[in-house]
Design an enzyme around this catalytic site. Structure first.
Site, PDB file in Angstrom:
ATOM      1  N   ASP A 102      30.385  25.308 -30.880  1.00  0.00           N
ATOM      2  CA  ASP A 102      29.810  25.948 -32.066  1.00  0.00           C
ATOM      3  C   ASP A 102      30.962  26.252 -33.027  1.00  0.00           C
ATOM      4  O   ASP A 102      31.759  27.162 -32.784  1.00  0.00           O
ATOM      5  CB  ASP A 102      29.088  27.246 -31.686  1.00  0.00           C
ATOM      6  CG  ASP A 102      27.827  27.025 -30.845  1.00  0.00           C
ATOM      7  OD1 ASP A 102      27.714  25.964 -30.198  1.00  0.00           O
ATOM      8  OD2 ASP A 102      26.972  27.930 -30.816  1.00  0.00           O
ATOM      9  N   LYS A 165      23.311  26.160 -37.237  1.00  0.00           N
ATOM     10  CA  LYS A 165      23.172  27.494 -36.636  1.00  0.00           C
ATOM     11  C   LYS A 165      23.354  28.541 -37.730  1.00  0.00           C
ATOM     12  O   LYS A 165      24.207  28.385 -38.607  1.00  0.00           O
ATOM     13  CB  LYS A 165      24.231  27.632 -35.534  1.00  0.00           C
ATOM     14  CG  LYS A 165      24.363  29.008 -34.903  1.00  0.00           C
ATOM     15  CD  LYS A 165      25.408  28.981 -33.777  1.00  0.00           C
ATOM     16  CE  LYS A 165      25.759  30.388 -33.306  1.00  0.00           C
ATOM     17  NZ  LYS A 165      26.772  30.386 -32.236  1.00  0.00           N
ATOM     18  N   LYS A 199      19.631  26.588 -34.448  1.00  0.00           N
ATOM     19  CA  LYS A 199      19.941  27.744 -33.599  1.00  0.00           C
ATOM     20  C   LYS A 199      20.041  29.016 -34.445  1.00  0.00           C
ATOM     21  O   LYS A 199      21.008  29.191 -35.174  1.00  0.00           O
ATOM     22  CB  LYS A 199      21.257  27.504 -32.845  1.00  0.00           C
ATOM     23  CG  LYS A 199      21.706  28.688 -31.979  1.00  0.00           C
ATOM     24  CD  LYS A 199      22.973  28.348 -31.194  1.00  0.00           C
ATOM     25  CE  LYS A 199      23.567  29.570 -30.501  1.00  0.00           C
ATOM     26  NZ  LYS A 199      24.782  29.244 -29.724  1.00  0.00           N
TER      27      LYS A 199
END
Length: 258
Positions: A102, A165, A199
């Site tokens: 990430d 995300k 996400k």
């Protein structure tokens, strides 16, 4: 099973169970990995700092849950615009054995009008990842405006991100339903639902929260889209509350927790 329980069970299996505290220890990460294995199924992944990947891998293997994926973070949480450092950190994370990375998008550069740095950073980090999943954190709560959130999402997707995300969880405003809708609409409008996931992170704390987020994904991208390769929740306290809804525990989580 009630609709809420069904949503709770679905959400549990989509969780990236997270600890990203400055004072994290091996013991904290071992405990996190143990919590990823529940009586009603396992979380999709654990999300930890890179230095803890070896101990997490060992713990997950020893407890018989090697399928729980290991996610880590790079260019985190600051989202600086130094591509070289972000790529070096990403290469190191992959070398440690991360299944997923990430990375934080250089959102301040985008706010200042620079679209190129973000594109290059994501593109080069994806090259560094190879088959490792790359999720890109755009920091919606700092971008704030719909035009910027949609532009950041588009840039990430065009540069090869596997997931977009919302947030690091380290700024005052993290995931919100409004921001989630904007990002899901970009995935729909760019026709990349087969290859790009979403996400939300930070701020998803209850089974009711998770149910609402999943209903939105079902509405925008179809009922079968939000599986564990297209949808994750970045959270820690959510797990306790999901297990409470599923009557596996009587505990509830601290409402201020991530």
């Amino acid at each position: 099973m009630s609709d809420l329980k069904a949503a709770a069970l679905r959400a549990l299996k989509l969780m990236d169970l997270t600890t990203l505290n400055d004072n994290d220890t091996d013991e904290a990460v071992i405990a996190l990995c143990k919590n990823a294995k529940t009586a009603v199924g396992n979380t999709a992944a654990v999300c930890i700092y890179p230095r803890f990947i070896p101990i997490a891998k060992k713990t997950l293997r020893e407890q018989g849950t090697p399928e729980v994926r290991i996610a880590t973070v790079t260019n985190f949480p600051h989202g600086n615009d130094d591509i070289e450092i972000a790529v070096a950190e990403t290469k190191a994370a992959v070398a440690y054995g991360a299944d997923e990375v990430d990375v934080v998008f250089p959102y301040r550069a985008l706010i200042a009008g620079d679209e190129t740095t973000g594109f290059e950073l994501v593109k080069q980090c994806k090259e560094a990842c190879g088959d490792v999943l790359l999720k890109v954190i755009i920091e919606t709560g700092e971008l704030k405006e719909e035009a910027l959130i949609k532009k950041a999402s588009q840039i990430c997707i065009e540069a090869g991100a596997n997931f977009i995300k919302t947030s690091t969880g380290k700024v005052p405003v993290n995931a919100t339903p409004e921001y989630a809708r904007m990002m899901l609409e970009v995935i729909r409008d760019m026709d990349v639902a087969k290859t790009v996931g979403f996400k939300p992170a930070g701020g998803v704390r209850t089974a009711e929260d998770a149910q609402a987020y999943l209903a939105m994904a079902d509405e925008i991208l179809g009922d079968d889209w939000a599986d564990n390769m297209h949808y994750r929740f970045g959270a820690s306290s959510l797990l306790t509350n999901l297990l409470n809804t599923l009557e596996v525990t009587e505990e509830t989580a601290d409402p201020s927790a991530y």
